[in-house]
Design an enzyme around this catalytic site. Structure first.
Site, PDB file in Angstrom:
ATOM      1  N   GLY A  51       0.790  -1.232   0.000  1.00 25.37           N
ATOM      2  CA  GLY A  51       0.000   0.000   0.000  1.00 25.37           C
ATOM      3  C   GLY A  51       0.817   1.274   0.000  1.00 25.37           C
ATOM      4  O   GLY A  51       0.314   2.319   0.391  1.00 25.37           O
ATOM      5  N   SER A  52       2.064   1.209  -0.501  1.00 27.55           N
ATOM      6  CA  SER A  52       2.854   2.451  -0.484  1.00 27.55           C
ATOM      7  C   SER A  52       2.249   3.492  -1.433  1.00 27.55           C
ATOM      8  O   SER A  52       2.311   4.693  -1.143  1.00 27.55           O
ATOM      9  CB  SER A  52       4.324   2.179  -0.830  1.00 27.55           C
ATOM     10  OG  SER A  52       4.481   1.838  -2.178  1.00 27.55           O
ATOM     11  N   ASN A  53       1.650   3.059  -2.529  1.00 27.24           N
ATOM     12  CA  ASN A  53       0.993   4.028  -3.424  1.00 27.24           C
ATOM     13  C   ASN A  53      -0.272   4.591  -2.792  1.00 27.24           C
ATOM     14  O   ASN A  53      -0.548   5.787  -2.910  1.00 27.24           O
ATOM     15  CB  ASN A  53       0.679   3.380  -4.773  1.00 27.24           C
ATOM     16  CG  ASN A  53       1.889   3.367  -5.674  1.00 27.24           C
ATOM     17  OD1 ASN A  53       2.265   4.398  -6.224  1.00 27.24           O
ATOM     18  ND2 ASN A  53       2.531   2.207  -5.798  1.00 27.24           N
ATOM     19  N   LEU A 113      -4.315  -6.550  -7.713  1.00 27.68           N
ATOM     20  CA  LEU A 113      -3.832  -7.596  -8.621  1.00 27.68           C
ATOM     21  C   LEU A 113      -4.913  -8.453  -9.266  1.00 27.68           C
ATOM     22  O   LEU A 113      -4.593  -9.378 -10.008  1.00 27.68           O
ATOM     23  CB  LEU A 113      -2.811  -8.481  -7.886  1.00 27.68           C
ATOM     24  CG  LEU A 113      -1.629  -7.707  -7.287  1.00 27.68           C
ATOM     25  CD1 LEU A 113      -0.593  -8.648  -6.696  1.00 27.68           C
ATOM     26  CD2 LEU A 113      -0.973  -6.776  -8.306  1.00 27.68           C
ATOM     27  N   ILE A 139     -10.534  -6.376 -12.928  1.00 24.25           N
ATOM     28  CA  ILE A 139     -11.826  -5.775 -12.539  1.00 24.25           C
ATOM     29  C   ILE A 139     -12.955  -6.419 -13.358  1.00 24.25           C
ATOM     30  O   ILE A 139     -12.866  -6.498 -14.595  1.00 24.25           O
ATOM     31  CB  ILE A 139     -11.783  -4.239 -12.780  1.00 24.25           C
ATOM     32  CG1 ILE A 139     -10.691  -3.587 -11.913  1.00 24.25           C
ATOM     33  CG2 ILE A 139     -13.132  -3.591 -12.518  1.00 24.25           C
ATOM     34  CD1 ILE A 139     -10.888  -3.719 -10.417  1.00 24.25           C
ATOM     35  N   ASN A 198      -5.672   2.798 -13.241  1.00 21.48           N
ATOM     36  CA  ASN A 198      -4.719   1.817 -12.708  1.00 21.48           C
ATOM     37  C   ASN A 198      -3.302   2.337 -12.903  1.00 21.48           C
ATOM     38  O   ASN A 198      -3.036   3.106 -13.832  1.00 21.48           O
ATOM     39  CB  ASN A 198      -4.883   0.504 -13.478  1.00 21.48           C
ATOM     40  CG  ASN A 198      -3.912  -0.579 -13.014  1.00 21.48           C
ATOM     41  OD1 ASN A 198      -3.745  -0.814 -11.816  1.00 21.48           O
ATOM     42  ND2 ASN A 198      -3.257  -1.249 -13.960  1.00 21.48           N
ATOM     43  N   HIS A 223       0.521   0.807 -13.601  1.00 21.31           N
ATOM     44  CA  HIS A 223       1.241  -0.414 -13.974  1.00 21.31           C
ATOM     45  C   HIS A 223       2.738  -0.108 -13.940  1.00 21.31           C
ATOM     46  O   HIS A 223       3.173   0.923 -14.458  1.00 21.31           O
ATOM     47  CB  HIS A 223       0.821  -0.865 -15.374  1.00 21.31           C
ATOM     48  CG  HIS A 223       1.412  -2.184 -15.732  1.00 21.31           C
ATOM     49  ND1 HIS A 223       0.904  -3.371 -15.254  1.00 21.31           N
ATOM     50  CD2 HIS A 223       2.501  -2.510 -16.473  1.00 21.31           C
ATOM     51  CE1 HIS A 223       1.650  -4.369 -15.691  1.00 21.31           C
ATOM     52  NE2 HIS A 223       2.619  -3.873 -16.433  1.00 21.31           N
ATOM     53  N   ASP A 283      -4.992  -4.296 -18.633  1.00 21.99           N
ATOM     54  CA  ASP A 283      -3.873  -3.412 -19.008  1.00 21.99           C
ATOM     55  C   ASP A 283      -3.993  -2.788 -20.401  1.00 21.99           C
ATOM     56  O   ASP A 283      -2.982  -2.432 -21.006  1.00 21.99           O
ATOM     57  CB  ASP A 283      -2.526  -4.165 -18.914  1.00 21.99           C
ATOM     58  CG  ASP A 283      -2.118  -4.448 -17.483  1.00 21.99           C
ATOM     59  OD1 ASP A 283      -2.608  -3.757 -16.572  1.00 21.99           O
ATOM     60  OD2 ASP A 283      -1.311  -5.382 -17.277  1.00 21.99           O
ATOM     61  N   GLU A 300       6.368   6.222  -9.047  1.00 22.98           N
ATOM     62  CA  GLU A 300       4.939   6.080  -8.733  1.00 22.98           C
ATOM     63  C   GLU A 300       4.509   7.069  -7.659  1.00 22.98           C
ATOM     64  O   GLU A 300       3.494   7.750  -7.802  1.00 22.98           O
ATOM     65  CB  GLU A 300       4.656   4.645  -8.281  1.00 22.98           C
ATOM     66  CG  GLU A 300       4.829   3.651  -9.412  1.00 22.98           C
ATOM     67  CD  GLU A 300       4.474   2.211  -9.034  1.00 22.98           C
ATOM     68  OE1 GLU A 300       4.066   1.466  -9.917  1.00 22.98           O
ATOM     69  OE2 GLU A 300       4.618   1.835  -7.857  1.00 22.98           O
TER      70      GLU A 300
END
Ligand code: GAR
Length: 190
Positions: free
Chosen positions: A12-14, A84, A87, A101, A103, A144, A173
């Site tokens: 969850g760093s983003n 991951l 959807i 998203n 990537h 993607d 990111e």
């Protein structure tokens, strides 16, 4: 104020970078964090911040209850930050044009099923690429393949490893993802 829903599967760093950014900038709040992995770091971040969470499994992920719960927050954007699972079509239809998203590579290269997290960096280093980067894109029913919003690049040196590349990518990111979310929100009326 805009409300955001974040989907994440891991550390969850983003997610953290996004919520810290909007705590300062005040234009949005993270209303809900959806996670598919019990014990994931992102759930601890949510707890620390007092953000409601929804822990999903394959059944609830594909059900109407989650969509209704998401709708109840009237989200301006749904942000996949290290999420991951693909959807489901019902969700992309319900929130058409509102799901984005990140990537960790320069799509269309190194995308598609199985290409996530470290697998991506392993493949990029194995192919001796000279550069990699991040892609922020809209989510459609194909993994993607949604329209690209932004790509940012970094160079790969001969002594880079999948781990050092992962660090470079995370830095990109954390720098760009919150700002791109902010830019998209500025174009949406709340
Ligand atoms: C990020 O590098 C993100 O780009 C990647 O997972 C990592 C999650 O890190 N996403 C994918 O691979 C999606 N296909 P985080 O949990 O520390 O934000």
């Amino acid at each position: 104020m805009h409300s955001l829903i974040i989907f994440a599967s891991g550390a969850g760093s983003n997610a953290n970078a996004i919520l810290e950014y909007f705590k300062k900038n005040g234009k949005a709040k993270v209303a809900l964090i959806v996670c598919n992995k019990a014990g994931a770091g992102v759930l601890k971040i949510a707890e620390r911040e007092g953000i409601p969470t929804s822990l999903i499994d394959k059944t609830t992920f594909n059900g109407q209850v989650l969509i209704d719960e998401m709708r109840s927050y009237n989200p301006s954007l749904i942000v996949l930050a290290g999420f991951l699972w693909k959807i489901p079509d019902g969700m992309t239809r319900a929130f058409s044009g509102k799901i984005i998203n990140i990537h960790p590579a320069l799509l269309p290269k190194y995308g598609g099923k199985g290409m996530y997290g470290h697998n991506v960096h392993d493949a990029v280093i194995a192919a001796q690429e000279k550069e990699s980067g991040i892609t922020i894109h809209y989510v459609n029913e194909h993994y993607d393949e949604g329209n690209i919003i932004v790509q940012e690049k970094c160079s790969i040196k001969p002594n880079d490893t999948p781990d050092t590349l992962a660090n470079k990518i995370h830095r990109l990111e954390h720098l760009y993802f919150p700002r791109v979310v902010g830019y998209l929100l500025d174009k949406i009326k709340d």
